[in-house]
Design a protein around this motif. Structure first.
Motif: not given
Length: 308
Positions: A115-126, A157-164
């Motif tokens: 809600e406070n980011s000027p760009t679209k963010k994807h957040v995961a937790f670990g 699923p995490i949208p950026f799983q391929p990066l991980l």
């Protein structure tokens, strides 16, 4: 890959070591004396079981600016420290963030960043299934040779799983993706609260558990109470077998806790009183919301926390 590890404590340093050894371009955000140690000596890890020491040179920064960009950002901190960095993460333009550590309100953290980011963010937790101790000279003593992280997204699923997967492809480190990471983290908090409430005792904590049958049984009952609070919140205990084990194999749990108090590994688990108090405060809110009673958990907290 260009990766930032935000936080240079025991677990952040070990993660930076693993990512660097995996062929990534690793930057570590640290401050004060720790930043100076990293600049001077690199990330120094004394591996507990392998009886060897590794040194990895990484780039060190002290602040994350809004226009700094990384393929991945891993935020590795104590639960009580996360609120102070959320505005910084939201302002930064990097899009893929993994918040690593004990976490009682992952949804709220994700919502704040989005809600406070000027760009679209994807957040995961670990959560890293490793630990250790940092000495005054900057060395890290690692409990386990290989690293492992349980992680997942709150909305599928995490949208950026391929990066991980790419970041850890050549690293001696295992990623274990979980379908309900929020339930996993909340379930883990119950163990953390019980074990650390005792280990932070001003009178010695875990050192005196051997032979204290009453206290060991109190800890087992406290775990069961904690799980009942989560069940009242309609949270599925995960891994599912742990609550059954606690309730149906109490004798085995008793001997596990007794052994845990004797061997030295528990002394290497990194934690702080402030983090335990923050988690305890969150647990108290869960209790009130579900109108639950936890006499054994309350008794342990009142007996062992220096600041009840």
């Amino acid at each position: 890959m260009n990766i930032l590890v935000y936080g240079a404590g025991v677990l952040g340093s070990y993660l930076a070591h693993a990512l660097k050894r995996g062929g990534n371009d690793v930057t570590v955000l640290a401050r004060g004396k720790r930043a100076e140690e990293l600049e001077r000596n690199g990330v120094v890890v004394r591996h507990y079981f392998q009886l060897r020491t590794t040194v990895d040179r990484v780039r060190v920064i002290r602040t994350l600016e809004a226009d700094d960009q990384y393929d991945l950002i891993f935020v590795v901190m104590k639960y009580s420290d996360f609120p102070s960095v959320l505005p910084i993460l939201a302002a930064n333009q990097s899009r893929h963030i993994v918040i690593v550590g004990n976490n009682a309100d992952a949804r709220q953290m994700q919502s704040y960043i989005e809600e406070n980011s000027p760009t679209k963010k994807h957040v995961a937790f670990g959560f890293q299934l490793s630990g250790g101790r940092r000495y005054e000279d900057g060395r890290i003593l690692a409990v386990r040779g290989g690293g492992q992280m349980v992680l997942g997204g709150l909305d599928g699923p995490i949208p950026f799983q391929p990066l991980l997967d790419k970041a850890f492809k050549k690293a001696s480190y295992k990623l274990d993706y979980h379908d309900d990471i929020d339930a996993w983290l909340k379930s883990h908090i119950i163990f953390i609260l019980v074990l650390n409430t005792v280990s932070f005792s001003p009178e010695g904590g875990m050192k005196k558990l051997d032979g204290d049958k009453r206290l060991l049984l109190e800890m087992i009952e406290a775990m069961d109470e904690g799980f009942r609070v989560l069940e009242a919140m309609d949270i599925t205990i995960t891994p599912a077998g742990q609550v059954k084990f606690i309730r149906e194999r109490k004798r085995l749990v008793y001997y596990f806790l007794k052994l845990y108090s004797i061997i030295p590994i528990y002394k290497l688990i990194d934690g702080t009183i402030s983090e335990m108090e923050a988690l305890s405060s969150e647990f108290a809110q869960w209790k009130r919301a579900t109108n639950s009673s936890t006499p054994s958990m309350d008794k342990l907290a009142n007996q062992f926390f220096p600041h009840p």
